[in-house]
Design a protein around this motif. Sequence first.
Motif, PDB file in Angstrom:
ATOM      1  N   ARG A  39     -55.827  25.184  23.656  1.00  0.00           N
ATOM      2  CA  ARG A  39     -56.943  25.475  22.754  1.00  0.00           C
ATOM      3  C   ARG A  39     -57.714  26.671  23.277  1.00  0.00           C
ATOM      4  O   ARG A  39     -57.627  26.992  24.456  1.00  0.00           O
ATOM      5  N   LEU A  40     -58.464  27.288  22.400  1.00  0.00           N
ATOM      6  CA  LEU A  40     -59.428  28.318  22.757  1.00  0.00           C
ATOM      7  C   LEU A  40     -60.815  27.705  22.626  1.00  0.00           C
ATOM      8  O   LEU A  40     -61.041  26.865  21.760  1.00  0.00           O
ATOM      9  N   THR A  78     -51.292  30.788  15.183  1.00  0.00           N
ATOM     10  CA  THR A  78     -50.510  30.280  16.315  1.00  0.00           C
ATOM     11  C   THR A  78     -50.529  28.755  16.427  1.00  0.00           C
ATOM     12  O   THR A  78     -49.841  28.203  17.275  1.00  0.00           O
ATOM     13  N   GLY A  79     -51.323  28.092  15.603  1.00  0.00           N
ATOM     14  CA  GLY A  79     -51.430  26.640  15.688  1.00  0.00           C
ATOM     15  C   GLY A  79     -52.301  26.172  16.828  1.00  0.00           C
ATOM     16  O   GLY A  79     -52.236  25.023  17.243  1.00  0.00           O
ATOM     17  N   VAL A  80     -53.140  27.062  17.349  1.00  0.00           N
ATOM     18  CA  VAL A  80     -54.019  26.748  18.468  1.00  0.00           C
ATOM     19  C   VAL A  80     -55.416  26.456  17.933  1.00  0.00           C
ATOM     20  O   VAL A  80     -55.962  27.234  17.145  1.00  0.00           O
ATOM     21  N   ALA A 138     -59.082  30.582   7.058  1.00  0.00           N
ATOM     22  CA  ALA A 138     -60.030  29.542   7.467  1.00  0.00           C
ATOM     23  C   ALA A 138     -59.498  28.138   7.190  1.00  0.00           C
ATOM     24  O   ALA A 138     -59.693  27.227   8.001  1.00  0.00           O
ATOM     25  N   ASP A 139     -58.837  27.952   6.061  1.00  0.00           N
ATOM     26  CA  ASP A 139     -58.320  26.625   5.713  1.00  0.00           C
ATOM     27  C   ASP A 139     -57.187  26.186   6.629  1.00  0.00           C
ATOM     28  O   ASP A 139     -56.852  25.012   6.691  1.00  0.00           O
ATOM     29  N   HIS A 140     -56.593  27.131   7.354  1.00  0.00           N
ATOM     30  CA  HIS A 140     -55.485  26.819   8.262  1.00  0.00           C
ATOM     31  C   HIS A 140     -55.953  26.669   9.715  1.00  0.00           C
ATOM     32  O   HIS A 140     -55.164  26.321  10.582  1.00  0.00           O
ATOM     33  N   ALA A 141     -57.223  26.962   9.951  1.00  0.00           N
ATOM     34  CA  ALA A 141     -57.754  26.937  11.323  1.00  0.00           C
ATOM     35  C   ALA A 141     -58.245  25.545  11.690  1.00  0.00           C
ATOM     36  O   ALA A 141     -58.858  24.849  10.876  1.00  0.00           O
ATOM     37  N   ASP A 142     -57.964  25.162  12.920  1.00  0.00           N
ATOM     38  CA  ASP A 142     -58.448  23.897  13.498  1.00  0.00           C
ATOM     39  C   ASP A 142     -59.674  24.241  14.344  1.00  0.00           C
ATOM     40  O   ASP A 142     -59.539  24.634  15.504  1.00  0.00           O
ATOM     41  N   VAL A 143     -60.859  24.134  13.747  1.00  0.00           N
ATOM     42  CA  VAL A 143     -62.094  24.514  14.424  1.00  0.00           C
ATOM     43  C   VAL A 143     -62.957  23.278  14.625  1.00  0.00           C
ATOM     44  O   VAL A 143     -63.185  22.506  13.695  1.00  0.00           O
ATOM     45  N   THR A 144     -63.419  23.110  15.869  1.00  0.00           N
ATOM     46  CA  THR A 144     -64.328  22.030  16.199  1.00  0.00           C
ATOM     47  C   THR A 144     -65.618  22.637  16.723  1.00  0.00           C
ATOM     48  O   THR A 144     -65.581  23.443  17.650  1.00  0.00           O
ATOM     49  N   ARG A 145     -66.731  22.257  16.119  1.00  0.00           N
ATOM     50  CA  ARG A 145     -68.040  22.724  16.573  1.00  0.00           C
ATOM     51  C   ARG A 145     -68.654  21.695  17.507  1.00  0.00           C
ATOM     52  O   ARG A 145     -68.547  20.496  17.279  1.00  0.00           O
ATOM     53  N   GLY A 159     -51.274  34.607  24.606  1.00  0.00           N
ATOM     54  CA  GLY A 159     -49.863  34.966  24.492  1.00  0.00           C
ATOM     55  C   GLY A 159     -49.066  34.525  25.706  1.00  0.00           C
ATOM     56  O   GLY A 159     -47.955  34.004  25.579  1.00  0.00           O
ATOM     57  N   GLU A 160     -49.624  34.715  26.881  1.00  0.00           N
ATOM     58  CA  GLU A 160     -48.946  34.284  28.109  1.00  0.00           C
ATOM     59  C   GLU A 160     -48.874  32.756  28.186  1.00  0.00           C
ATOM     60  O   GLU A 160     -47.844  32.192  28.571  1.00  0.00           O
ATOM     61  N   VAL A 161     -49.954  32.089  27.811  1.00  0.00           N
ATOM     62  CA  VAL A 161     -49.943  30.621  27.824  1.00  0.00           C
ATOM     63  C   VAL A 161     -48.870  30.099  26.880  1.00  0.00           C
ATOM     64  O   VAL A 161     -48.060  29.244  27.261  1.00  0.00           O
ATOM     65  N   LEU A 162     -48.833  30.606  25.673  1.00  0.00           N
ATOM     66  CA  LEU A 162     -47.837  30.139  24.701  1.00  0.00           C
ATOM     67  C   LEU A 162     -46.417  30.444  25.157  1.00  0.00           C
ATOM     68  O   LEU A 162     -45.498  29.642  24.942  1.00  0.00           O
TER      69      LEU A 162
END
Length: 161
Positions: free
Chosen positions: A3-4, A25-27, A52-59, A139-142
């Motif tokens: 995750r970021l 990237t599915g992250v 935005a609809d494809h993003a997994d965002v947690t606040r 990119g390196e992590v993936l």
Amino acid sequence: MPRLALYQPDIPQNAGTLMRLGACTGVGLDIIEPCGFILDDKRMKRSVMDYADHADVTRHVSWAAFRAQRRGRLVLLTTRAAVPYTQVTYQPDDILLLGRESAGVPDDVHDAADLRVLIPMRPGTRSLNVAIAAAMVLGEVLRQVDTPDVQTIISSGDGNG
């Protein structure tokens, strides 16, 4: 999947760009508030475009709230680190933490990281744009964690971007 995490971001365009990166990237992306902008800022929407609809965002309302729910190793990208990001073995559940564009992270957040990495830069330069830095390290992590979704992204090579 890694995750970021954005610590109190200042610039809506960077948050939007990272939402788009995560969507592609599915992250997932964690946004640790308070932010220096309103999360529905039109500049952020312009950067994220129709992803935005494809993003997994947690606040998260605070650093404490984020820490209470986090899973995985916290990897801080910081110019104060000694270890280049390319010399690290990443884990599938790592969280890449990025500080505020204007100030990085405070000492207590810096100290809470399990690992601190840097992107080597030329002498006389201070820092990279937070979204660029995140993309480089992600990119390196993936590449290392070798998830099926990532292999599809890497090997598709369809030239669409």
